[in-house]
Design a protein around this motif. Structure first.
Motif, PDB file in Angstrom:
ATOM      1  N   ARG A 207       0.838  -1.188   0.000  1.00 24.21           N
ATOM      2  CA  ARG A 207       0.000   0.000   0.000  1.00 24.21           C
ATOM      3  C   ARG A 207       0.871   1.234   0.000  1.00 24.21           C
ATOM      4  NH1 ARG A 207      -1.765   0.428   5.865  1.00 24.21           N
ATOM      5  NH2 ARG A 207      -0.001  -0.472   6.918  1.00 24.21           N
ATOM      6  N   VAL A 208       0.293   2.302  -0.538  1.00 27.14           N
ATOM      7  CA  VAL A 208       0.987   3.583  -0.611  1.00 27.14           C
ATOM      8  C   VAL A 208       0.088   4.642   0.007  1.00 27.14           C
ATOM      9  CG1 VAL A 208       2.149   5.241  -2.121  1.00 27.14           C
ATOM     10  CG2 VAL A 208       2.072   2.829  -2.782  1.00 27.14           C
ATOM     11  N   LEU A 209       0.665   5.427   0.911  1.00 22.47           N
ATOM     12  CA  LEU A 209      -0.050   6.522   1.579  1.00 22.47           C
ATOM     13  C   LEU A 209       0.551   7.829   1.072  1.00 22.47           C
ATOM     14  CD1 LEU A 209       0.309   5.024   5.183  1.00 22.47           C
ATOM     15  CD2 LEU A 209      -1.726   4.876   3.719  1.00 22.47           C
ATOM     16  N   VAL A 210      -0.300   8.807   0.771  1.00 22.50           N
ATOM     17  CA  VAL A 210       0.194  10.058   0.196  1.00 22.50           C
ATOM     18  C   VAL A 210      -0.224  11.238   1.067  1.00 22.50           C
ATOM     19  CG1 VAL A 210       0.079  11.619  -1.795  1.00 22.50           C
ATOM     20  CG2 VAL A 210       0.209   9.143  -2.156  1.00 22.50           C
ATOM     21  N   ILE A 211       0.772  12.095   1.359  1.00 29.51           N
ATOM     22  CA  ILE A 211       0.511  13.330   2.110  1.00 29.51           C
ATOM     23  C   ILE A 211       0.797  14.487   1.166  1.00 29.51           C
ATOM     24  CG2 ILE A 211       1.193  14.714   4.110  1.00 29.51           C
ATOM     25  CD1 ILE A 211       2.263  12.072   5.355  1.00 29.51           C
ATOM     26  N   GLY A 212      -0.202  15.335   0.932  1.00 28.55           N
ATOM     27  CA  GLY A 212       0.019  16.436  -0.011  1.00 28.55           C
ATOM     28  C   GLY A 212      -1.123  17.414  -0.006  1.00 28.55           C
ATOM     29  N   ALA A 213      -1.225  18.168  -1.099  1.00 24.07           N
ATOM     30  CA  ALA A 213      -2.269  19.180  -1.296  1.00 24.07           C
ATOM     31  C   ALA A 213      -2.132  19.711  -2.726  1.00 24.07           C
ATOM     32  CB  ALA A 213      -2.105  20.327  -0.299  1.00 24.07           C
ATOM     33  N   PRO A 214      -3.128  20.376  -3.278  1.00 18.93           N
ATOM     34  CA  PRO A 214      -4.471  20.559  -2.743  1.00 18.93           C
ATOM     35  C   PRO A 214      -5.358  19.329  -3.002  1.00 18.93           C
ATOM     36  CG  PRO A 214      -4.259  21.710  -4.834  1.00 18.93           C
ATOM     37  CD  PRO A 214      -2.917  21.081  -4.532  1.00 18.93           C
ATOM     38  N   ALA A 215      -6.655  19.500  -2.734  1.00 19.66           N
ATOM     39  CA  ALA A 215      -7.588  18.372  -2.804  1.00 19.66           C
ATOM     40  C   ALA A 215      -7.577  17.690  -4.182  1.00 19.66           C
ATOM     41  CB  ALA A 215      -9.001  18.852  -2.474  1.00 19.66           C
ATOM     42  N   SER A 216      -7.430  18.483  -5.259  1.00 18.86           N
ATOM     43  CA  SER A 216      -7.476  17.886  -6.608  1.00 18.86           C
ATOM     44  C   SER A 216      -6.322  16.902  -6.803  1.00 18.86           C
ATOM     45  CB  SER A 216      -7.424  18.983  -7.669  1.00 18.86           C
ATOM     46  OG  SER A 216      -6.250  19.755  -7.505  1.00 18.86           O
ATOM     47  N   ARG A 217      -5.171  17.214  -6.219  1.00 17.31           N
ATOM     48  CA  ARG A 217      -4.016  16.321  -6.361  1.00 17.31           C
ATOM     49  C   ARG A 217      -4.179  15.073  -5.486  1.00 17.31           C
ATOM     50  NH1 ARG A 217       1.503  19.803  -7.315  1.00 17.31           N
ATOM     51  NH2 ARG A 217       0.751  20.926  -9.128  1.00 17.31           N
ATOM     52  N   LEU A 218      -4.807  15.244  -4.328  1.00 17.36           N
ATOM     53  CA  LEU A 218      -5.038  14.081  -3.470  1.00 17.36           C
ATOM     54  C   LEU A 218      -6.084  13.160  -4.089  1.00 17.36           C
ATOM     55  CD1 LEU A 218      -4.886  15.746   0.058  1.00 17.36           C
ATOM     56  CD2 LEU A 218      -3.090  14.518  -1.191  1.00 17.36           C
ATOM     57  N   GLN A 219      -7.032  13.762  -4.777  1.00 17.26           N
ATOM     58  CA  GLN A 219      -8.031  12.971  -5.504  1.00 17.26           C
ATOM     59  C   GLN A 219      -7.323  12.162  -6.600  1.00 17.26           C
ATOM     60  OE1 GLN A 219     -10.931  15.541  -7.240  1.00 17.26           O
ATOM     61  NE2 GLN A 219     -12.401  13.908  -7.584  1.00 17.26           N
ATOM     62  N   ALA A 220      -6.386  12.806  -7.293  1.00 17.22           N
ATOM     63  CA  ALA A 220      -5.608  12.093  -8.317  1.00 17.22           C
ATOM     64  C   ALA A 220      -4.820  10.957  -7.673  1.00 17.22           C
ATOM     65  CB  ALA A 220      -4.675  13.064  -9.036  1.00 17.22           C
ATOM     66  N   ALA A 221      -4.281  11.202  -6.485  1.00 23.59           N
ATOM     67  CA  ALA A 221      -3.505  10.164  -5.786  1.00 23.59           C
ATOM     68  C   ALA A 221      -4.379   8.945  -5.496  1.00 23.59           C
ATOM     69  CB  ALA A 221      -2.911  10.723  -4.494  1.00 23.59           C
ATOM     70  N   ARG A 222      -5.611   9.185  -5.055  1.00 25.68           N
ATOM     71  CA  ARG A 222      -6.496   8.049  -4.753  1.00 25.68           C
ATOM     72  C   ARG A 222      -6.866   7.314  -6.043  1.00 25.68           C
ATOM     73  NH1 ARG A 222      -8.244  11.909  -1.028  1.00 25.68           N
ATOM     74  NH2 ARG A 222      -9.979  12.564  -2.346  1.00 25.68           N
ATOM     75  N   ARG A 223      -7.052   8.054  -7.120  1.00 30.33           N
ATOM     76  CA  ARG A 223      -7.364   7.422  -8.404  1.00 30.33           C
ATOM     77  C   ARG A 223      -6.183   6.554  -8.875  1.00 30.33           C
ATOM     78  NH1 ARG A 223      -6.530   9.507 -12.927  1.00 30.33           N
ATOM     79  NH2 ARG A 223      -6.451  11.664 -12.270  1.00 30.33           N
ATOM     80  N   LEU A 224      -4.965   7.005  -8.571  1.00 33.15           N
ATOM     81  CA  LEU A 224      -3.771   6.249  -8.977  1.00 33.15           C
ATOM     82  C   LEU A 224      -3.485   5.092  -8.019  1.00 33.15           C
ATOM     83  CD1 LEU A 224      -1.505   9.252 -10.012  1.00 33.15           C
ATOM     84  CD2 LEU A 224      -2.212   7.412 -11.539  1.00 33.15           C
ATOM     85  N   ARG A 245       1.974   6.515  11.624  1.00 28.15           N
ATOM     86  CA  ARG A 245       2.178   5.463  12.643  1.00 28.15           C
ATOM     87  C   ARG A 245       0.880   4.702  12.926  1.00 28.15           C
ATOM     88  NH1 ARG A 245       7.030   4.850  14.604  1.00 28.15           N
ATOM     89  NH2 ARG A 245       8.505   6.354  13.773  1.00 28.15           N
ATOM     90  N   ASP A 246      -0.234   5.437  12.918  1.00 26.36           N
ATOM     91  CA  ASP A 246      -1.537   4.785  13.123  1.00 26.36           C
ATOM     92  C   ASP A 246      -1.810   3.713  12.064  1.00 26.36           C
ATOM     93  OD1 ASP A 246      -2.082   6.334  15.282  1.00 26.36           O
ATOM     94  OD2 ASP A 246      -3.487   7.689  14.252  1.00 26.36           O
ATOM     95  N   ARG A 247      -1.258   3.902  10.890  1.00 21.00           N
ATOM     96  CA  ARG A 247      -1.534   2.990   9.773  1.00 21.00           C
ATOM     97  C   ARG A 247      -0.449   1.932   9.583  1.00 21.00           C
ATOM     98  NH1 ARG A 247      -4.135   7.232   9.699  1.00 21.00           N
ATOM     99  NH2 ARG A 247      -6.114   7.545   8.596  1.00 21.00           N
ATOM    100  N   GLY A 252       5.899   2.802  11.793  1.00 23.60           N
ATOM    101  CA  GLY A 252       6.395   3.649  10.708  1.00 23.60           C
ATOM    102  C   GLY A 252       6.460   2.851   9.421  1.00 23.60           C
ATOM    103  N   ALA A 253       6.648   3.547   8.308  1.00 23.98           N
ATOM    104  CA  ALA A 253       6.614   2.925   6.978  1.00 23.98           C
ATOM    105  C   ALA A 253       7.959   2.294   6.633  1.00 23.98           C
ATOM    106  CB  ALA A 253       6.245   3.967   5.937  1.00 23.98           C
ATOM    107  N   ASP A 254       7.907   1.280   5.778  1.00 19.85           N
ATOM    108  CA  ASP A 254       9.151   0.663   5.302  1.00 19.85           C
ATOM    109  C   ASP A 254       9.973   1.665   4.493  1.00 19.85           C
ATOM    110  OD1 ASP A 254       8.570  -2.191   6.103  1.00 19.85           O
ATOM    111  OD2 ASP A 254       6.834  -1.798   4.809  1.00 19.85           O
ATOM    112  N   VAL A 255       9.259   2.438   3.676  1.00 14.10           N
ATOM    113  CA  VAL A 255       9.914   3.400   2.786  1.00 14.10           C
ATOM    114  C   VAL A 255       9.122   4.700   2.811  1.00 14.10           C
ATOM    115  CG1 VAL A 255      10.385   3.957   0.347  1.00 14.10           C
ATOM    116  CG2 VAL A 255      10.843   1.651   1.205  1.00 14.10           C
ATOM    117  N   VAL A 256       9.838   5.818   2.903  1.00 15.40           N
ATOM    118  CA  VAL A 256       9.205   7.130   2.700  1.00 15.40           C
ATOM    119  C   VAL A 256       9.946   7.833   1.571  1.00 15.40           C
ATOM    120  CG1 VAL A 256       8.622   9.374   3.722  1.00 15.40           C
ATOM    121  CG2 VAL A 256       8.482   7.296   5.116  1.00 15.40           C
ATOM    122  N   ILE A 257       9.188   8.377   0.613  1.00 16.75           N
ATOM    123  CA  ILE A 257       9.767   9.110  -0.514  1.00 16.75           C
ATOM    124  C   ILE A 257       9.349  10.568  -0.386  1.00 16.75           C
ATOM    125  CG2 ILE A 257       9.762   9.392  -3.025  1.00 16.75           C
ATOM    126  CD1 ILE A 257       9.320   6.345  -3.232  1.00 16.75           C
TER     127      ILE A 257
END
Ligand SMILES: [Zn+2]
Ligand SMILES: [Zn+2]
Length: 368
Positions: A207-224, A245-247, A252-257
């Motif tokens: 799984r991949v978790l994405v932290i960013g902004a704005p909403a349109s880009r996060l929507q694209a992240a979920r679509r991808l 950490r909750d997830r 913590g994650a194996d990899v952070v980019i």
């Protein structure tokens, strides 16, 4: 009267863009001239307009990643597999040329993206040397420039939807050495972050978790395919670390980019990796300042591996493009192209990119 070719020129940092005409180019032996179909507007162009990159020989014609149709070649032109590239073919090209293959960086360190002789279309090429940027109706490909025909089925908008972010994100994923089943966090949801997300999935991330902004880009992240996203603007730094950490069972994650461009993301990202995790910094393309990290807690005791990732080589462009073609229906890269602009509207495209009003903006010299 000889043919005149229009191009957008960035004369100096902070100055309005200018439309200028250039003499119609002829291919040098081993080179080619292409008619520009689309060229990207990316964060690099915003940095260039603010004068944030050293060694830029203004005036320049911006646009480092482009697609065009071959008009004329200077003798036989071949792809890396030996196939002939004839006039009429839709191609992209590796925007870096001049990598010498004989300096210390190239030969000893085997770090070709740090070769001091390399030059980049639209960035370190002067408009005084010709049509060496994509915001122009034609582009001159110098001898030795690596030309890559677009694979069958990969539309111009698909390739350009990721633009330079495609091979850059691919390179970051390669650096990270993602293992099957890894949990990956991407900091930043621009084209580099979104491409890293897609390629991390293809590399076997659970799984991949994405932290960013704005909403349109996060929507694209979920679509991808992002499993979850967090708006960086609404959560405080400690909350963002806690969200990861909750997830991840508190580990913590194996990899952070890191693909955000914000130096503060680095200290925060190092808090997000698990013990013996990997951290890749690919978003700090300009020097945006210093941050404090804790060497004991972040690196030594954590047994962390930290990678830098500068630019990309032809291999990354080649493999990223073929993978994009193979998985175009799954990722629908073309949907990242938010808006297209005529050559005359390049200034507006630049402003929209700076304001994050678009994920990817394209200059379409053929449209008016
Ligand atoms: Zn070199
Ligand atoms: Zn770019």
């Amino acid at each position: 009267m000889p043919e005149q070719i229009q191009a957008v020129v960035m004369t100096a940092p902070g100055q309005p863009l200018e439309m200028r005409t250039f003499p119609g180019p002829h291919p040098e032996p081993g080179g080619a001239v292409i008619e520009t179909v689309a060229s990207e507007v990316c964060g690099t162009d915003v940095h260039l307009h603010h004068g944030r990159l050293p060694g830029v020989p203004y005036p320049i014609i911006p646009g480092h990643v482009s697609v065009g149709r071959v008009l004329e070649t200077g003798g036989a032109l071949r792809d890396v597999e030996g196939g002939a590239i004839e006039p009429g073919r839709l191609v992209t090209f590796y925007d870096v040329f001049g990598t010498c293959g004989s300096c210390w960086h190239c030969l000893v360190a085997k770090a070709a993206t740090r070769c001091p002789h390399r030059r980049v279309y639209g960035i370190t090429t002067s408009a005084q040397d010709g049509l060496l940027g994509g915001w122009a109706r034609q582009i001159e490909l110098k001898a030795g420039v690596r030309v890559l025909p677009l694979p069958d089925g990969l539309a111009v908008e698909d390739f350009m939807g990721a633009g330079c972010g495609g091979p850059t994100g691919f390179h970051a994923v390669e650096r990270a050495g993602i293992a099957l089943g890894d949990t990956v966090v991407v900091q930043g949801s621009g084209p580099v972050g979104l491409s890293a997300l897609a390629f991390a999935s293809l590399a076997g991330a659970l799984r991949v978790l994405v932290i960013g902004a704005p909403a349109s880009r996060l929507q694209a992240a979920r679509r991808l395919g992002a499993e979850d996203t967090l708006d960086v603007t609404t959560a405080r730094p400690q909350e963002r670390v806690a969200w990861v950490r909750d997830r991840t069972g508190g580990r913590g994650a194996d990899v952070v980019i890191e693909a955000s461009g914000n130096p503060a993301a680095v200290g925060e990202g190092l808090e997000m990796i698990r013990d013996a995790g990997r951290y890749v910094v690919v978003g700090q393309y300009t020097d945006a300042g210093d941050v404090a990290i804790n060497p004991h807690r972040h690196i030594n005791r954590r047994h962390a591996t930290v990678f830098g990732c500068w630019g990309y080589e032809y291999t990354h462009l080649h493999r990223a493009t073929l993978l994009m073609a193979r998985h175009r229906e799954r990722f629908q890269w073309s949907r990242l192209v938010t808006r297209e602009y005529a050559l005359e509207d390049a200034g507006r495209a630049l402003a929209d990119m700076e304001g994050l009003a678009v994920v990817k903006a394209l200059i379409r010299p053929g449209s008016r």
